[in-house]
Design an enzyme around this catalytic site. Structure first.
Site, PDB file in Angstrom:
ATOM      1  N   GLY A 181      56.774-104.753  -1.625  1.00 24.02           N
ATOM      2  CA  GLY A 181      56.835-103.270  -1.911  1.00 24.02           C
ATOM      3  C   GLY A 181      58.249-102.831  -2.802  1.00 24.02           C
ATOM      4  N   ARG A 234      62.575-112.027   2.652  1.00 22.04           N
ATOM      5  CA  ARG A 234      63.555-111.395   3.299  1.00 22.04           C
ATOM      6  C   ARG A 234      63.012-110.082   4.062  1.00 22.04           C
ATOM      7  NH1 ARG A 234      66.237-107.693  -1.646  1.00 22.04           N
ATOM      8  NH2 ARG A 234      64.001-106.684  -2.362  1.00 22.04           N
ATOM      9  N   GLY A 235      63.746-109.384   4.958  1.00 23.12           N
ATOM     10  CA  GLY A 235      63.472-108.283   5.572  1.00 23.12           C
ATOM     11  C   GLY A 235      62.232-108.493   6.837  1.00 23.12           C
ATOM     12  N   ILE A 236      61.630-107.392   6.465  1.00 24.43           N
ATOM     13  CA  ILE A 236      60.379-107.228   7.453  1.00 24.43           C
ATOM     14  C   ILE A 236      59.239-108.447   7.136  1.00 24.43           C
ATOM     15  CG2 ILE A 236      58.133-106.070   7.857  1.00 24.43           C
ATOM     16  CD1 ILE A 236      59.892-103.705   7.717  1.00 24.43           C
ATOM     17  N   ARG A 290      59.452-112.111  -5.537  1.00 18.22           N
ATOM     18  CA  ARG A 290      59.660-111.725  -6.997  1.00 18.22           C
ATOM     19  C   ARG A 290      61.075-112.244  -7.485  1.00 18.22           C
ATOM     20  NH1 ARG A 290      59.635-105.622  -9.211  1.00 18.22           N
ATOM     21  NH2 ARG A 290      61.743-105.468  -7.713  1.00 18.22           N
ATOM     22  N   ASP A 350      55.210-111.997  -9.433  1.00 19.84           N
ATOM     23  CA  ASP A 350      55.127-110.522  -9.662  1.00 19.84           C
ATOM     24  C   ASP A 350      53.772-110.073  -9.411  1.00 19.84           C
ATOM     25  OD1 ASP A 350      55.258-108.132 -10.312  1.00 19.84           O
ATOM     26  OD2 ASP A 350      56.405-108.515 -12.313  1.00 19.84           O
ATOM     27  N   LYS A 378      52.089 -95.748  -0.025  1.00 23.54           N
ATOM     28  CA  LYS A 378      51.797 -96.175   1.399  1.00 23.54           C
ATOM     29  C   LYS A 378      50.731 -95.543   2.015  1.00 23.54           C
ATOM     30  CE  LYS A 378      55.157 -99.407   1.487  1.00 23.54           C
ATOM     31  NZ  LYS A 378      54.697-100.793   1.617  1.00 23.54           N
ATOM     32  N   TYR A 409      56.810 -93.218  -3.337  1.00 20.82           N
ATOM     33  CA  TYR A 409      56.634 -94.272  -1.796  1.00 20.82           C
ATOM     34  C   TYR A 409      55.392 -94.071  -1.309  1.00 20.82           C
ATOM     35  CZ  TYR A 409      58.205 -97.499   1.480  1.00 20.82           C
ATOM     36  OH  TYR A 409      58.263 -98.353   2.487  1.00 20.82           O
TER      37      TYR A 409
END
Length: 234
Positions: free
Chosen positions: A77, A12-14, A34, A48, A144, A140
């Protein structure tokens, strides 16, 4: 020749945008995820990344399906945003273990084959927050920012084997996660961005695509911001 690519958190997403972009170039792309479902048209392995045994098993399956990993994109992440006074040790440790520890586990598992082949591309997905910081995201931001030091150390370790290691640092990006933000909060974040809008996941994917390409063969240890100017000067 199509390459064997692994994108963690690629359902999903990026992560999904990156996986689709590399697959469109003809690469054989596997993704780990996951939870949820594997994306259609890509080889998906549930994993995981905080569990070293699961990482080993997932990469073993991917190697059997499409050969040793030649391009790794460490994207998976999580966030557990809290002000420091309210941040539990578990909130802090879980984010570090997933975002930074996960990249370590996956990179360590695939890099041996890259060294033997004397070629490879590793791209780690960081965040503009790593450079600029953000209230309520100490865990976070630390995870990063850690990816940047990790990548530059690997770039020095692996450069003699023709393996490049780089970081893409997205800013606010239109995904399910950011779309769930309260409208007032989203507007506040957009006001900080010189280009005045959030990124599309495809814009992040194109930066990764470049760093994974032959055209980026002499780039390593770099941090490429894709944040509309939000973190410039940091």
């Amino acid at each position: 020749m199509p390459r064997s690519v692994l994108v963690t958190g690629g359902n999903r997403g990026i992560g999904l945008a990156i996986a689709r972009a590399l697959a469109a170039d003809g690469d054989r792309v596997a993704v780990t995820y996951r939870s949820g479902q594997p994306p259609e048209g890509l080889f998906g392995v549930q994993c995981d990344i905080t569990d070293g045994e699961q990482v080993d098993a997932a990469v073993t399956r991917i190697e059997a399906e499409q050969g040793p990993v030649e391009v790794l994109v460490a994207n998976a992440g999580i966030t557990r945003d809290r002000l420091l006074m309210r941040m539990s040790e578990d909130d802090f440790a879980a984010v570090l273990d997933t975002n930074l520890g996960g990249a370590y586990r996956v990179a360590k598992r695939v890099v041996g084959r890259m060294i033997r082949a004397r070629q490879g591309r590793i791209v780690l997905i960081s965040s503009a927050v790593a450079l600029s910081g953000e209230a309520g995201q100490a865990n976070y931001a630390a995870s990063k920012a850690g990816l940047i030091g990790f990548s530059r150390s690997l770039a020095k370790e692996l450069g003699s084997r023709n393996i490049t290691v780089n970081v893409v640092s997205p800013g606010l990006t239109s995904t399910d996660m950011t779309d769930a933000l309260p409208e007032a909060r989203r507007e506040e974040l957009v006001r900080r961005i010189p280009l005045g809008r959030a990124a599309d996941p495809q814009e992040i994917a194109q930066a990764v695509r470049f760093l994974a390409s032959p055209q980026a063969a002499y780039i390593t240890g770099a941090v490429l911001p894709v944040d509309g100017g939000a973190a410039m000067g940091h």
